[in-house]
Design a protein around this motif. Structure first.
Motif, PDB file in Angstrom:
ATOM      1  N   ASP A  21      55.856  -2.358  22.728  1.00  0.00           N
ATOM      2  CA  ASP A  21      55.173  -0.906  22.980  1.00  0.00           C
ATOM      3  C   ASP A  21      55.214   0.023  21.957  1.00  0.00           C
ATOM      4  OD1 ASP A  21      55.560  -1.779  25.776  1.00  0.00           O
ATOM      5  OD2 ASP A  21      57.562  -0.920  26.036  1.00  0.00           O
ATOM      6  N   GLN A  22      55.390  -0.544  20.681  1.00  0.00           N
ATOM      7  CA  GLN A  22      55.057   0.307  19.513  1.00  0.00           C
ATOM      8  C   GLN A  22      54.454  -0.223  18.540  1.00  0.00           C
ATOM      9  OE1 GLN A  22      58.430   2.141  16.802  1.00  0.00           O
ATOM     10  NE2 GLN A  22      57.877   4.085  18.307  1.00  0.00           N
ATOM     11  N   VAL A  23      53.015  -0.032  18.403  1.00  0.00           N
ATOM     12  CA  VAL A  23      52.126  -0.629  17.456  1.00  0.00           C
ATOM     13  C   VAL A  23      52.289   0.184  16.007  1.00  0.00           C
ATOM     14  CG1 VAL A  23      49.832  -1.312  16.747  1.00  0.00           C
ATOM     15  CG2 VAL A  23      50.730  -1.224  19.049  1.00  0.00           C
ATOM     16  N   HIS A  24      52.670  -0.480  14.837  1.00  0.00           N
ATOM     17  CA  HIS A  24      52.758   0.424  13.622  1.00  0.00           C
ATOM     18  C   HIS A  24      52.290  -0.545  12.242  1.00  0.00           C
ATOM     19  CE1 HIS A  24      56.632  -2.058  12.580  1.00  0.00           C
ATOM     20  NE2 HIS A  24      56.723  -2.232  13.763  1.00  0.00           N
ATOM     21  N   GLU A  25      52.115  -0.032  11.343  1.00  0.00           N
ATOM     22  CA  GLU A  25      51.746  -0.766  10.123  1.00  0.00           C
ATOM     23  C   GLU A  25      52.318   0.062   8.913  1.00  0.00           C
ATOM     24  OE1 GLU A  25      50.557  -3.446   9.191  1.00  0.00           O
ATOM     25  OE2 GLU A  25      49.662  -4.196  10.962  1.00  0.00           O
ATOM     26  N   THR A  26      53.305  -0.525   8.143  1.00  0.00           N
ATOM     27  CA  THR A  26      54.011   0.121   6.957  1.00  0.00           C
ATOM     28  C   THR A  26      52.959   0.166   5.840  1.00  0.00           C
ATOM     29  OG1 THR A  26      56.294  -0.428   7.882  1.00  0.00           O
ATOM     30  CG2 THR A  26      56.151   0.053   5.616  1.00  0.00           C
ATOM     31  N   LEU A  27      52.735   0.849   5.014  1.00  0.00           N
ATOM     32  CA  LEU A  27      51.847   1.073   3.863  1.00  0.00           C
ATOM     33  C   LEU A  27      52.689   1.249   2.835  1.00  0.00           C
ATOM     34  CD1 LEU A  27      49.108   3.195   5.589  1.00  0.00           C
ATOM     35  CD2 LEU A  27      49.318   0.388   5.542  1.00  0.00           C
ATOM     36  N   SER A  28      52.045   0.802   1.722  1.00  0.00           N
ATOM     37  CA  SER A  28      52.783   0.874   0.367  1.00  0.00           C
ATOM     38  C   SER A  28      51.931   1.784  -0.566  1.00  0.00           C
ATOM     39  CB  SER A  28      53.213  -0.468  -0.102  1.00  0.00           C
ATOM     40  OG  SER A  28      52.039  -1.226  -0.628  1.00  0.00           O
ATOM     41  N   TRP A  29      52.471   1.823  -1.980  1.00  0.00           N
ATOM     42  CA  TRP A  29      51.523   2.580  -2.811  1.00  0.00           C
ATOM     43  C   TRP A  29      50.281   1.757  -3.246  1.00  0.00           C
ATOM     44  CZ3 TRP A  29      50.041   0.826  -7.713  1.00  0.00           C
ATOM     45  CH2 TRP A  29      50.387  -0.538  -8.175  1.00  0.00           C
TER      46      TRP A  29
ATOM     47  N   THR B  21      56.033  -2.797  -5.475  1.00  0.00           N
ATOM     48  CA  THR B  21      55.056  -3.215  -5.063  1.00  0.00           C
ATOM     49  C   THR B  21      55.556  -4.403  -4.034  1.00  0.00           C
ATOM     50  OG1 THR B  21      54.202  -3.197  -7.472  1.00  0.00           O
ATOM     51  CG2 THR B  21      53.246  -4.841  -5.976  1.00  0.00           C
ATOM     52  N   GLN B  22      55.114  -4.061  -2.858  1.00  0.00           N
ATOM     53  CA  GLN B  22      55.462  -5.049  -1.580  1.00  0.00           C
ATOM     54  C   GLN B  22      54.415  -5.923  -1.463  1.00  0.00           C
ATOM     55  OE1 GLN B  22      56.235  -2.256   1.703  1.00  0.00           O
ATOM     56  NE2 GLN B  22      57.670  -1.034   0.545  1.00  0.00           N
ATOM     57  N   ALA B  23      54.796  -7.012  -1.070  1.00  0.00           N
ATOM     58  CA  ALA B  23      53.803  -8.204  -0.852  1.00  0.00           C
ATOM     59  C   ALA B  23      52.921  -7.788   0.528  1.00  0.00           C
ATOM     60  CB  ALA B  23      54.762  -9.404  -0.403  1.00  0.00           C
ATOM     61  N   LEU B  24      51.663  -8.056   0.563  1.00  0.00           N
ATOM     62  CA  LEU B  24      50.952  -8.006   1.660  1.00  0.00           C
ATOM     63  C   LEU B  24      51.074  -8.930   2.880  1.00  0.00           C
ATOM     64  CD1 LEU B  24      48.367  -6.448   2.807  1.00  0.00           C
ATOM     65  CD2 LEU B  24      47.151  -8.183   1.646  1.00  0.00           C
ATOM     66  N   LYS B  25      51.503 -10.065   2.337  1.00  0.00           N
ATOM     67  CA  LYS B  25      51.727 -11.250   3.310  1.00  0.00           C
ATOM     68  C   LYS B  25      53.203 -10.937   3.836  1.00  0.00           C
ATOM     69  CE  LYS B  25      50.834 -15.740   4.418  1.00  0.00           C
ATOM     70  NZ  LYS B  25      50.218 -17.200   3.880  1.00  0.00           N
ATOM     71  N   SER B  26      53.491 -10.899   5.187  1.00  0.00           N
ATOM     72  CA  SER B  26      54.926 -10.924   5.755  1.00  0.00           C
ATOM     73  C   SER B  26      55.465 -12.134   5.798  1.00  0.00           C
ATOM     74  CB  SER B  26      55.008  -9.982   7.065  1.00  0.00           C
ATOM     75  OG  SER B  26      54.038 -10.836   7.855  1.00  0.00           O
ATOM     76  N   VAL B  27      56.650 -12.135   6.146  1.00  0.00           N
ATOM     77  CA  VAL B  27      57.553 -12.896   6.012  1.00  0.00           C
ATOM     78  C   VAL B  27      57.329 -13.951   7.419  1.00  0.00           C
ATOM     79  CG1 VAL B  27      59.373 -12.375   4.664  1.00  0.00           C
ATOM     80  CG2 VAL B  27      59.448 -11.705   7.233  1.00  0.00           C
ATOM     81  N   ASP B  28      57.602 -15.231   7.367  1.00  0.00           N
ATOM     82  CA  ASP B  28      57.455 -16.064   8.368  1.00  0.00           C
ATOM     83  C   ASP B  28      57.973 -15.410   9.689  1.00  0.00           C
ATOM     84  OD1 ASP B  28      55.838 -17.851   7.054  1.00  0.00           O
ATOM     85  OD2 ASP B  28      57.465 -19.270   6.719  1.00  0.00           O
ATOM     86  N   VAL B  29      57.366 -15.422  10.795  1.00  0.00           N
ATOM     87  CA  VAL B  29      57.921 -15.130  12.283  1.00  0.00           C
ATOM     88  C   VAL B  29      57.979 -16.287  13.091  1.00  0.00           C
ATOM     89  CG1 VAL B  29      57.484 -13.486  13.995  1.00  0.00           C
ATOM     90  CG2 VAL B  29      56.902 -12.887  11.571  1.00  0.00           C
TER      91      VAL B  29
END
Length: 800
Positions: free
Chosen positions: A288-296, A251-259
């Protein structure tokens, strides 16, 4: 019930059914940057832009007046949808020609960005016009000032609602077009590339100024607590519970770490990235590479797999039937624990009052009108039907208005339904909420993905900017069919070109014989060969480059103003096939006249660039890699003629091993046999595959299975013509003998010969051989034998 479902008999089996949503990536590194050196400049069809502005104007007026957003079957709406279909269909035909699949998918987001920009612009113009009117009325002391001020106040207060309704209405029309007339076209040209693109482009959240907009939530999701702003809190609680109670799932957190702020995205055109910063976290620059990682947890169907009581009951019944009562009891324990987890989760994340408001949101969907919205906000309506602060909400209501009493009556009726659902359908309603939470998470990531693409696109409509971008070669144009034809009519840009080189042999022998008979060779060649061949050119869109004593060369251009005519290689093949047939017919007449037979070899080359034109005297000289390739392929090494004289086909390509010394005037190790045949380069074959559908068949010829590709192409007269391509292995020349690559491998022969035919020419085969074994190399021959073409077409048709 499927066999797959019948296998679920334990907690482990349930968790194995959990799927992880496919992540999404779009590479835009290959796109040219525009006049600001950052954005990709996109020019949409002028006709589409015109029709879009007209329909948006109509929709804005209707929404602001409280009417139905989209007019019925109006000419205006039909023109808009037709313009969109024409633009997308015409642009799709360029995929694989001058547009890569990922580039087309990227560029079409310009349509969504334009519509969102135009809706905002037109709403802003309405506000500015009303502000100007109010200022004038104030100056004049008019009695109409008060109603205008109230209208302006209402417009500002409900701006986000109007924006959502207008944008959503427009996107729904485009989505219907995509699901209808464009569906098969997309499948044909894009195949299975980026299957989520429609869900991303028409994500409901894109229509809203903010994903927490109450009208968006009411129409598409659950009404989160705290007037729609409580999603982040609810989501964090659900994540925490699932991590602890279902540790087997990642179960991955929706909110990403601080950038670090220095790594944030450069642009935020619509403030979309800022709007999702609370639930998703800071947005790092993806360059140059737009991406989104999705989880279950971004796959909504997983929620019902875990917590749907009805689905579990069906599985329990199957376990009892197939495995017995004992296994059912063991499985039932697992099911009870999962269902209890759902109940415990509800109690931890929602109070009863909040849950009743969520239920109220479900029941208000489809029943809340624009007129109701003038009297009460969506959040207050949900609170009212939930029985929360009803007196306070009623006190704010202007009950003197006739519509108010009617609305309160309807809300009271819905409040009774809320009570009923709260008592008897808590589990199902909470399951709806968890499913919506999963879908909302997915759409939030789609939303951020789309806004990242928007931030990399500049939709140009200003004539001067278009001129500058086009002149610099930066502009990408998505145009309709007629616009593509009209584009740059005075000086259309040559995008690609195909070259056809016809190599005439035995012309000197025939000329001597003609002189002996008292005939003029130039007139004979002109009337018998050159003029009839030139008469074929118009049907294939070809132009003559030059005529010499040893041959002719032609070019077929693909121009920026006619992408629907980009069949350069297919038409070059058709022209070459006709030239072979014509020369054979003329040779039959020459034989009757006692003259030598003219021999030819034809080569076809392709380049995805414009040729260079050098001036020599008054006539320009065409310089092109495609011309070099075509000339090589049309040649025939003299000493090979005897070796292939008896074969059925007219072409062969050879790679000598290191010890061979070959007489080759072109200075490379590739050796061609081409007598009355047509050879095409590897680049040409790749382009041909992008132009037309080729069906592969195996045809028995002279007791040997030949690999043939069969297809059809349109000529300039819109007639469909057959095309058959033979694929054959490049041969290896060893000690004066011909060996195919399979035999060469068995004998341990080594060479640099690998790849396709044109690849061989490009890979420097004059170098010393390596110790790597020969890999399959292929030549492509265009067949002109009418009997073989007919057999191949019949077989291809019979296997459809």
């Amino acid at each position: 019930m499927s066999a797959e479902s019948a296998e679920i008999s334990s907690r482990e089996a349930i968790l194995q059914r959990i799927r992880t949503a496919a992540s999404i990536t779009l590479d835009c590194s290959g796109l040219r940057r525009g006049i600001d050196s950052y954005h990709v400049d996109v020019h949409l069809s002028d006709y589409f832009v015109l029709q879009a502005r007209e329909i948006i104007t109509t929709v804005v007026k209707r929404v602001l007046s409280g009417g139905r957003a989209v007019p019925g079957r109006s000419v205006e709406l039909s023109n808009f949808r037709n313009a969109y279909e024409d633009m997308i269909k015409t642009s799709l035909h360029r995929v694989g020609v001058d547009l890569e699949k990922q580039h087309f998918v990227f560029l079409q987001f310009g349509v969504i960005k334009f519509i969102l920009s135009e809706v905002r612009l037109q709403l802003q113009q309405v506000v500015e016009q009303l502000e100007e009117t109010v200022a004038q009325l104030q100056f004049a002391g008019s009695r109409n000032l008060l109603p205008r001020q109230q209208k302006l106040l209402q417009l500002r207060k409900r701006h986000d609602e109007y924006h959502y309704k207008c944008s959503r209405a427009i996107f729904q029309q485009l989505q219907q077009e995509e699901n209808g007339r464009l569906k098969d076209v997309r499948k044909e040209w894009l195949g299975g590339y980026f299957p989520q693109v429609m869900n991303v482009m028409f994500n409901p959240q894109l229509s809203a100024v903010n994903p927490e907009d109450n009208n968006l939530l009411l129409d598409n999701y659950s009404m989160w607590p705290e007037a729609g702003s409580g999603f982040a809190r609810v989501n964090l609680c659900v994540e925490d519970i699932l991590k602890k109670q279902v540790p087997e799932l990642d179960t991955q957190a929706l909110k990403s770490v601080d950038v670090p702020q220095s790594d944030y995205e450069v642009y935020d055109t619509f403030n979309g990235l800022f709007a999702v910063r609370q639930p998703l976290g800071p947005n790092e620059d993806q360059h140059d590479q737009v991406h989104e990682t999705l989880s279950w947890l971004e796959e909504p169907g997983n929620i019902r797999t875990l917590f749907d009581a009805q689905e579990h009951e069906l599985n329990l019944s199957l376990v009892k039937k197939n495995k017995g009562v004992r296994d059912r009891w063991a499985f039932r324990t697992d099911v009870k624990r999962l269902l209890k987890l759902a109940v415990d989760t509800r109690k931890k994340i929602l109070s009863d009052a909040e849950f009743r408001e969520v239920i109220g949101g479900f029941l208000l969907r489809g029943k809340w009108t624009s007129q109701d919205q003038e009297l009460m906000s969506v959040a207050h309506a949900c609170a009212y039907v939930a029985g929360n602060q009803t007196k306070k909400i009623t006190a704010r209501l202007d009950e003197s208005r006739l519509a108010a009493s009617g609305m309160i009556g309807r809300l009271d009726g819905i409040a009774k339904e809320v009570d009923k659902h709260f008592k008897t359908a808590k589990e199902e309603r909470f399951l709806n909420l968890l499913t919506d939470l999963s879908r909302y998470r997915l759409h939030l990531k789609y939303y951020r993905f789309a806004h990242r693409v928007f931030n990399r696109i500049a939709v140009l409509t200003n004539a001067e900017e278009l001129k500058q971008s086009r002149a610099g070669g930066h502009l990408y144009e998505l145009l309709g069919h007629e616009e593509s034809k009209q584009l740059a009519v005075e000086a259309p840009i040559i995008i690609h070109h195909a070259m056809i080189n016809v190599n005439f042999r035995k012309t000197a022998e025939m000329a001597h014989k003609l002189l002996q008979k008292g005939l003029v060779p130039a007139a004979y060649f002109g009337q018998r060969y050159y003029e009839p061949i030139e008469a074929l050119l118009s049907a294939y869109g070809a132009a003559r480059v030059q005529i010499t004593g040893s041959g002719m060369s032609f070019v077929i251009y693909e121009k920026s103003n006619a992408p629907n005519q980009w069949y350069a290689v297919a038409r070059a093949c058709g022209l070459a096939k006709e030239i072979v047939a014509l020369v054979k017919a003329k040779n039959a007449r020459a034989k009757q006249d006692g003259l030598p037979l003219l021999e030819i070899g034809i080569g076809i080359g392709f380049s995805n660039t414009s040729p260079f034109l050098l001036t020599e005297g008054e006539a320009p000289v065409l310089v092109s890699d495609a011309a070099v390739d075509a000339e090589k392929l049309s040649s025939c090494t003299r000493w090979l003629r005897g070796k292939f004289a008896e074969q059925r086909f007219n072409t062969a390509v050879l790679v000598p091993t290191n010890e061979e010394v070959v007489d080759n005037s072109y200075g490379d190790r590739i050796t061609h046999y081409n007598v009355d045949g047509v050879l095409m380069s590897n680049a040409s074959y790749k382009k041909l595959m992008a132009e037309i559908n080729l069906k592969k068949i195996q045809l028995q010829l002279d007791q040997k299975a030949e690999s043939l590709m069969v297809g059809k192409f349109p000529d300039m007269l819109r007639s469909e013509r057959d095309l058959v391509v033979r694929a054959s292995a490049v041969l290896v020349l060893r000690q004066g003998k011909l060996v195919d690559f399979n035999t060469a491998q068995r004998l341990g022969i080594t060479s640099n010969g690998r790849g396709t035919m044109q690849g061989l020419a490009n890979e420097g085969l004059a170098k010393q051989a390596t110790d790597q074994p020969i890999e399959p190399a292929v030549l492509y021959e265009i067949l002109s034998d009418s009997t073989v073409i007919k057999q191949a077409r019949q077989m291809a048709d019979s296997t459809d």
